[in-house]
Design a protein around this motif. Structure first.
Motif, PDB file in Angstrom:
ATOM      1  N   ALA A   1      18.576 -24.221  -5.848  1.00  0.00           N
ATOM      2  CA  ALA A   1      18.115 -24.652  -7.165  1.00  0.00           C
ATOM      3  C   ALA A   1      19.312 -24.863  -8.091  1.00  0.00           C
ATOM      4  CB  ALA A   1      17.169 -23.608  -7.748  1.00  0.00           C
ATOM      5  N   LEU A   2      20.249 -23.952  -8.016  1.00  0.00           N
ATOM      6  CA  LEU A   2      21.413 -24.037  -8.889  1.00  0.00           C
ATOM      7  C   LEU A   2      22.238 -25.280  -8.581  1.00  0.00           C
ATOM      8  CD1 LEU A   2      23.152 -22.519 -11.007  1.00  0.00           C
ATOM      9  CD2 LEU A   2      24.457 -21.638  -9.099  1.00  0.00           C
ATOM     10  N   LEU A   3      22.438 -25.518  -7.285  1.00  0.00           N
ATOM     11  CA  LEU A   3      23.238 -26.681  -6.905  1.00  0.00           C
ATOM     12  C   LEU A   3      22.545 -27.969  -7.365  1.00  0.00           C
ATOM     13  CD1 LEU A   3      24.581 -25.715  -3.384  1.00  0.00           C
ATOM     14  CD2 LEU A   3      25.828 -25.888  -5.540  1.00  0.00           C
ATOM     15  N   TYR A   4      21.200 -27.989  -7.260  1.00  0.00           N
ATOM     16  CA  TYR A   4      20.472 -29.160  -7.734  1.00  0.00           C
ATOM     17  C   TYR A   4      20.708 -29.332  -9.225  1.00  0.00           C
ATOM     18  CZ  TYR A   4      16.685 -32.207  -9.108  1.00  0.00           C
ATOM     19  OH  TYR A   4      15.985 -33.249  -9.645  1.00  0.00           O
ATOM     20  N   LEU A   5      20.558 -28.228  -9.952  1.00  0.00           N
ATOM     21  CA  LEU A   5      20.713 -28.274 -11.408  1.00  0.00           C
ATOM     22  C   LEU A   5      22.096 -28.783 -11.797  1.00  0.00           C
ATOM     23  CD1 LEU A   5      19.192 -26.899 -14.048  1.00  0.00           C
ATOM     24  CD2 LEU A   5      21.201 -25.504 -13.945  1.00  0.00           C
ATOM     25  N   ILE A   6      23.113 -28.311 -11.089  1.00  0.00           N
ATOM     26  CA  ILE A   6      24.472 -28.657 -11.492  1.00  0.00           C
ATOM     27  C   ILE A   6      24.828 -30.083 -11.092  1.00  0.00           C
ATOM     28  CG2 ILE A   6      26.893 -28.139 -10.981  1.00  0.00           C
ATOM     29  CD1 ILE A   6      26.250 -25.291 -11.232  1.00  0.00           C
ATOM     30  N   ASN A   7      24.340 -30.497  -9.919  1.00  0.00           N
ATOM     31  CA  ASN A   7      24.789 -31.796  -9.421  1.00  0.00           C
ATOM     32  C   ASN A   7      23.863 -32.953  -9.778  1.00  0.00           C
ATOM     33  OD1 ASN A   7      27.180 -30.909  -8.190  1.00  0.00           O
ATOM     34  ND2 ASN A   7      25.965 -30.024  -6.531  1.00  0.00           N
ATOM     35  N   LYS A   8      22.591 -32.656 -10.069  1.00  0.00           N
ATOM     36  CA  LYS A   8      21.648 -33.763 -10.221  1.00  0.00           C
ATOM     37  C   LYS A   8      21.101 -33.922 -11.642  1.00  0.00           C
ATOM     38  CE  LYS A   8      21.676 -34.759  -5.804  1.00  0.00           C
ATOM     39  NZ  LYS A   8      22.423 -35.938  -5.335  1.00  0.00           N
ATOM     40  N   THR A   9      21.239 -32.918 -12.490  1.00  0.00           N
ATOM     41  CA  THR A   9      20.629 -33.056 -13.811  1.00  0.00           C
ATOM     42  C   THR A   9      21.702 -33.351 -14.865  1.00  0.00           C
ATOM     43  OG1 THR A   9      20.873 -30.733 -14.326  1.00  0.00           O
ATOM     44  CG2 THR A   9      18.831 -31.385 -13.252  1.00  0.00           C
ATOM     45  N   LYS A  10      21.222 -33.774 -16.036  1.00  0.00           N
ATOM     46  CA  LYS A  10      22.146 -34.101 -17.130  1.00  0.00           C
ATOM     47  C   LYS A  10      22.848 -32.846 -17.646  1.00  0.00           C
ATOM     48  CE  LYS A  10      21.742 -38.386 -19.153  1.00  0.00           C
ATOM     49  NZ  LYS A  10      21.562 -39.224 -20.324  1.00  0.00           N
ATOM     50  N   THR A  11      22.074 -31.746 -17.751  1.00  0.00           N
ATOM     51  CA  THR A  11      22.676 -30.500 -18.203  1.00  0.00           C
ATOM     52  C   THR A  11      23.814 -30.101 -17.272  1.00  0.00           C
ATOM     53  OG1 THR A  11      20.397 -29.933 -18.633  1.00  0.00           O
ATOM     54  CG2 THR A  11      22.020 -28.255 -19.106  1.00  0.00           C
ATOM     55  N   GLY A  12      23.538 -30.239 -15.966  1.00  0.00           N
ATOM     56  CA  GLY A  12      24.553 -29.887 -14.983  1.00  0.00           C
ATOM     57  C   GLY A  12      25.779 -30.764 -15.134  1.00  0.00           C
ATOM     58  N   MET A  13      25.539 -32.039 -15.425  1.00  0.00           N
ATOM     59  CA  MET A  13      26.663 -32.947 -15.595  1.00  0.00           C
ATOM     60  C   MET A  13      27.496 -32.507 -16.804  1.00  0.00           C
ATOM     61  SD  MET A  13      26.646 -37.019 -16.097  1.00  0.00           S
ATOM     62  CE  MET A  13      25.496 -37.532 -14.856  1.00  0.00           C
ATOM     63  N   ALA A  14      26.791 -32.085 -17.870  1.00  0.00           N
ATOM     64  CA  ALA A  14      27.505 -31.613 -19.060  1.00  0.00           C
ATOM     65  C   ALA A  14      28.342 -30.388 -18.717  1.00  0.00           C
ATOM     66  CB  ALA A  14      26.507 -31.271 -20.165  1.00  0.00           C
ATOM     67  N   MET A  15      27.768 -29.484 -17.902  1.00  0.00           N
ATOM     68  CA  MET A  15      28.525 -28.283 -17.528  1.00  0.00           C
ATOM     69  C   MET A  15      29.781 -28.656 -16.762  1.00  0.00           C
ATOM     70  SD  MET A  15      25.399 -25.821 -16.414  1.00  0.00           S
ATOM     71  CE  MET A  15      26.402 -24.705 -15.481  1.00  0.00           C
TER      72      MET A  15
ATOM     73  N   ASN B   1      27.410 -31.405 -26.482  1.00  0.00           N
ATOM     74  CA  ASN B   1      27.447 -30.265 -27.376  1.00  0.00           C
ATOM     75  C   ASN B   1      28.044 -29.074 -26.616  1.00  0.00           C
ATOM     76  OD1 ASN B   1      26.945 -28.023 -28.965  1.00  0.00           O
ATOM     77  ND2 ASN B   1      25.115 -28.976 -29.853  1.00  0.00           N
ATOM     78  N   ILE B   2      29.316 -28.771 -26.940  1.00  0.00           N
ATOM     79  CA  ILE B   2      30.051 -27.754 -26.188  1.00  0.00           C
ATOM     80  C   ILE B   2      29.359 -26.395 -26.313  1.00  0.00           C
ATOM     81  CG2 ILE B   2      32.267 -26.601 -25.909  1.00  0.00           C
ATOM     82  CD1 ILE B   2      32.667 -29.411 -25.357  1.00  0.00           C
ATOM     83  N   ASN B   3      28.987 -26.035 -27.546  1.00  0.00           N
ATOM     84  CA  ASN B   3      28.395 -24.715 -27.761  1.00  0.00           C
ATOM     85  C   ASN B   3      27.119 -24.538 -26.947  1.00  0.00           C
ATOM     86  OD1 ASN B   3      30.374 -23.870 -29.417  1.00  0.00           O
ATOM     87  ND2 ASN B   3      29.261 -24.260 -31.328  1.00  0.00           N
ATOM     88  N   HIS B   4      26.269 -25.560 -26.976  1.00  0.00           N
ATOM     89  CA  HIS B   4      25.018 -25.464 -26.220  1.00  0.00           C
ATOM     90  C   HIS B   4      25.302 -25.321 -24.731  1.00  0.00           C
ATOM     91  CE1 HIS B   4      22.144 -27.347 -29.382  1.00  0.00           C
ATOM     92  NE2 HIS B   4      22.739 -26.238 -29.797  1.00  0.00           N
ATOM     93  N   THR B   5      26.255 -26.112 -24.255  1.00  0.00           N
ATOM     94  CA  THR B   5      26.528 -26.097 -22.818  1.00  0.00           C
ATOM     95  C   THR B   5      27.060 -24.747 -22.377  1.00  0.00           C
ATOM     96  OG1 THR B   5      27.095 -28.407 -23.061  1.00  0.00           O
ATOM     97  CG2 THR B   5      27.656 -27.365 -20.972  1.00  0.00           C
ATOM     98  N   ILE B   6      27.990 -24.192 -23.175  1.00  0.00           N
ATOM     99  CA  ILE B   6      28.551 -22.889 -22.811  1.00  0.00           C
ATOM    100  C   ILE B   6      27.466 -21.816 -22.873  1.00  0.00           C
ATOM    101  CG2 ILE B   6      30.179 -21.107 -23.515  1.00  0.00           C
ATOM    102  CD1 ILE B   6      32.112 -23.321 -24.231  1.00  0.00           C
ATOM    103  N   ALA B   7      26.640 -21.863 -23.924  1.00  0.00           N
ATOM    104  CA  ALA B   7      25.557 -20.886 -24.033  1.00  0.00           C
ATOM    105  C   ALA B   7      24.620 -21.001 -22.834  1.00  0.00           C
ATOM    106  CB  ALA B   7      24.792 -21.095 -25.331  1.00  0.00           C
ATOM    107  N   PHE B   8      24.316 -22.244 -22.452  1.00  0.00           N
ATOM    108  CA  PHE B   8      23.428 -22.437 -21.308  1.00  0.00           C
ATOM    109  C   PHE B   8      24.048 -21.860 -20.034  1.00  0.00           C
ATOM    110  CE2 PHE B   8      21.816 -24.919 -17.717  1.00  0.00           C
ATOM    111  CZ  PHE B   8      20.456 -24.701 -17.875  1.00  0.00           C
ATOM    112  N   THR B   9      25.371 -22.058 -19.882  1.00  0.00           N
ATOM    113  CA  THR B   9      26.049 -21.530 -18.695  1.00  0.00           C
ATOM    114  C   THR B   9      25.942 -20.011 -18.649  1.00  0.00           C
ATOM    115  OG1 THR B   9      27.616 -23.320 -18.964  1.00  0.00           O
ATOM    116  CG2 THR B   9      28.202 -21.598 -17.415  1.00  0.00           C
ATOM    117  N   PHE B  10      26.149 -19.383 -19.802  1.00  0.00           N
ATOM    118  CA  PHE B  10      26.014 -17.923 -19.846  1.00  0.00           C
ATOM    119  C   PHE B  10      24.586 -17.509 -19.498  1.00  0.00           C
ATOM    120  CE2 PHE B  10      29.505 -15.304 -21.322  1.00  0.00           C
ATOM    121  CZ  PHE B  10      30.474 -16.259 -21.578  1.00  0.00           C
ATOM    122  N   GLY B  11      23.625 -18.238 -20.073  1.00  0.00           N
ATOM    123  CA  GLY B  11      22.231 -17.910 -19.800  1.00  0.00           C
ATOM    124  C   GLY B  11      21.921 -18.019 -18.319  1.00  0.00           C
TER     125      GLY B  11
END
Lengths: 353, 297
Positions: free
Chosen positions: B157-171, B187-197
């Motif tokens: 699921a994580l690999l899908y999220l990181i490689n296939k979605t827009k959020t993942g692309m932002a990360m 949005n750097i702050n949102h992306t970093i917060a999402f990564t922590f989450g």
């Protein structure tokens, strides 16, 4: 201005004499509890200064201090415990020869403890100082953990998890304050030498320092070994003050406490480390009521919150990278507004002396 | 050593390795975007087990509701830690951020001691997971099978999220170059917060399973696993998710086998990870899957 400098010199000598008189008085007349706190203050000052040399002045974020302290504390303790008591402590497995019969005078034992800690520091420095930043932090933390695990398992040398008990209480104010003064003098002269300038250059920018011809590995190892030496001395003093040590004592929490001291005092200021060692140790005792009246552990919450507060809002700590001096004290805004009202303000133009 | 015994150790090692891998992913993702060891990650993992404990024991919520709730709460906790301890000093020297991270870690530990007490509590594991099944002559907890399965599913699921979605692309963009990513409208702050989450979410998955495997929770339980999982991330190549998983398995299986084959060294079990770390850093500082980067002046 020369006369003013002279005045400051007199002020320094008077304060040192006052300190000596105070130590003499405290050692003989003050409450044992207070003497003990003062001892701990001085020992933490030594530990803070030695860690500051590595972290603050050389910019190597090392978290291995507890390991060096452990080496110093165990060595000093093993060399000063009388043979008869050693036989009692090591009841699971006897202490190996020739340690079981050894008994050295306290200063010699302390020095040997420091030296061994320095040797361990040198051994650790060789592989880890190739690393930078957080890698270095985690590798040194790892080495400190390894030292602790080894000490827990070497039953015939360190008495394993049981620890050492009955360490003679040889640490007194003369030793602890004397060692602190010795540390300060040695470290200050190191920092003000060409070696010290090289260390600061490494802190500011490693690549630039290297291209100016500074031998990185040599200087980093030097800072590490000297820092470890004084950490060992501090550990030895602490062991002989507390009377009992065990491997658990030297966990990461200990390093954390020293880190709090150097961050609060200012990374890169020895006088800052000394001041904050006193503040932290005394606050630690004073805040005991938090543990008693609210809940056990409250004190630690306050201290960890304090560390975060300092780093977040007050990053340079009390002293920043400056050392204490009378000029700075008397020129300080807070001083001018409070006590300075009653003293003569230095007039502009510089003719007054 | 008989084959049965060996298989038992191996299955133990695999499930321990899976847990390490789940937590190591959190370290590696945070390191990817911030170049920072999130010292508080181990404590976030610990908090997850406490959330589960309170959900099931104190509030008597059934486990299938509690566990998802725990995941969400832990993710929120991770984001809070980021907002309080890391965001204000993101531009500060690295040493300050590291100190803040250590401060956050100690704060969480001590707060847990004050709020919930230092006495270990039994983790309320549903019997559905802890039942023992006989495989040939070997008795294995069902959990030992579930853990690797959950890990693999989460990883996919994580690999899908990181490689296939827009959020993942932002990360991925933020981890490559923050400034450029900002210019591209991320949005750097949102992306970093999402990564922590996300990292904390996975730590919570690991925490719940850890609690079921070693059913005793206490405020300092996150320290050693936290350090070990960071080491696992370094061994695999920090910043690389596949690397974190490989590192986790190497560490988990290696640790169990060390104890199984060399019982005299059992006392040194916790030092094993650190020795491995130092060996790796000396021979290949960027880890197994890490890439070498030259420092620009």
């Amino acid at each position: 201005m020369a006369a003013q400098k002279n005045n400051y010199r007199i002020l320094t000598i008077v304060s040192l004499l006052l300190l000596l008189v105070f130590i003499g008085f405290a050692e003989n007349h003050l409450d044992l509890y207070i003497v003990r706190i003062l001892n701990v203050c001085a020992i933490y000052a030594i530990l803070g200064m030695s860690m500051n040399l590595i972290n603050g002045f050389t910019g190597l974020f090392s978290l291995g201090h507890a390991g060096f302290m452990a080496v110093g504390a165990y060595t000093t303790a093993l060399l000063t415990i009388p043979p008869a008591i050693k036989a009692q402590i090591f009841y699971l497995a006897p202490l190996i020869k020739p340690l079981d019969q050894m008994n050295l005078p306290f200063p010699v034992a302390l020095f040997v403890g420091g030296l061994l800690a320095a040797v361990v520091g040198g051994l650790i420095a060789a592989p880890t100082l190739r690393l930078k930043g957080d890698y270095l932090a985690i590798a040194t933390l790892g080495f400190a953990e390894i030292i602790r695990v080894v000490f827990t398992n070497t039953q015939t040398i360190t008495n394993g998890a049981l620890g050492l008990k009955g360490i003679p209480a040889l640490t007194n104010l003369w030793w602890s304050f004397g060692a602190a003064a010795f540390t300060l003098v040695v470290l200050l002269s190191l920092i003000n030498s060409s070696y010290g300038r090289a260390l600061k250059a490494i802190r500011e920018d490693e690549i630039a320092a290297e291209s100016m011809g500074i031998h990185l590995a040599k200087h980093k190892t030097l800072s590490f070994v000297i820092g470890a030496f004084f950490a060992g001395i501090g550990g030895g003093l602490l062991g002989n003050l507390l009377g009992t040590i065990d491997p658990k004592m030297f966990s990461f929490t200990f390093t954390f406490n020293i880190l709090l001291i150097i961050v609060l005092g200012g990374m890169g200021s020895f006088s800052g480390s000394i001041i904050s060692a006193f503040i932290v140790t005394i606050a630690n005792e004073y805040l005991r009521f938090l543990d008693e009246s609210i809940k056990v552990g409250m004190r630690s919450v306050v201290f960890s919150a304090l560390l975060m507060f300092v780093v977040l809002f007050y990053r340079h700590g009390l002293m920043g990278a400056n050392e204490f001096s009378w000029e700075r004290l008397f020129g300080n805004k807070v001083y001018q507004k409070t006590l300075g009202r009653w003293t003569k303000r230095p007039r502009k133009g510089g003719y007054a002396g | 050593m008989t084959l049965d015994l060996f298989l038992q150790h191996l299955s133990n090692g695999i499930s321990l390795g899976s847990l390490y891998a789940l937590i190591a992913i959190g370290y590696t993702m945070v390191y990817g975007v911030l170049r920072l060891i999130n010292f508080a990650h181990g404590d976030i993992f610990m908090m997850a087990t406490y959330f589960a404990f309170f959900g099931i024991v104190t509030f008597r919520i059934p486990w299938f509701i509690t566990f998802p709730l725990v995941l969400v709460l832990t993710a929120a906790l991770g984001m809070t830690v980021e907002a309080v301890a890391y965001r204000p000093i993101r531009e500060a020297p690295k040493i300050s951020i590291l100190i803040s991270a250590i401060g956050a870690s100690f704060f969480l530990e001590n707060l847990t001691i004050v709020l919930f007490g230092g006495v270990p509590k039994p983790f309320p594991a549903p019997t559905l997971f802890t039942d023992v099944v006989q495989v040939g002559t070997v008795a294995i907890q069902k959990l030992t099978f579930y853990i690797p399965i959950v890990t693999v599913l989460s990883l996919l699921a994580l690999l899908y999220l990181i490689n296939k979605t827009k959020t993942g692309m932002a990360m991925r963009a933020v981890s490559m170059d923050q400034e450029t990513a900002r210019v591209m409208g991320i949005n750097i702050n949102h992306t970093i917060a999402f990564t922590f989450g996300l990292g904390s979410f996975l730590a919570a998955v690991g925490g719940i399973m850890w609690g079921m495997k070693f059913p005793q929770i206490q405020p300092l339980m996150g320290v050693i696993p936290g350090l070990k999982c960071f080491i696992a991330a370094v061994i695999g190549g920090i910043g690389n998710i596949g690397g974190a998983v490989i590192g986790g398995f190497i560490l988990g299986i290696g640790e169990i086998m060390l104890v199984a084959f060399l019982p005299n060294l059992t006392g040194y079990r916790d030092a094993f990870a650190f020795v491995l770390l130092i060996l790796i850093l000396l021979s290949k500082p960027t880890g197994i899957l890490g890439e070498k980067t030259a420092e620009k002046v």
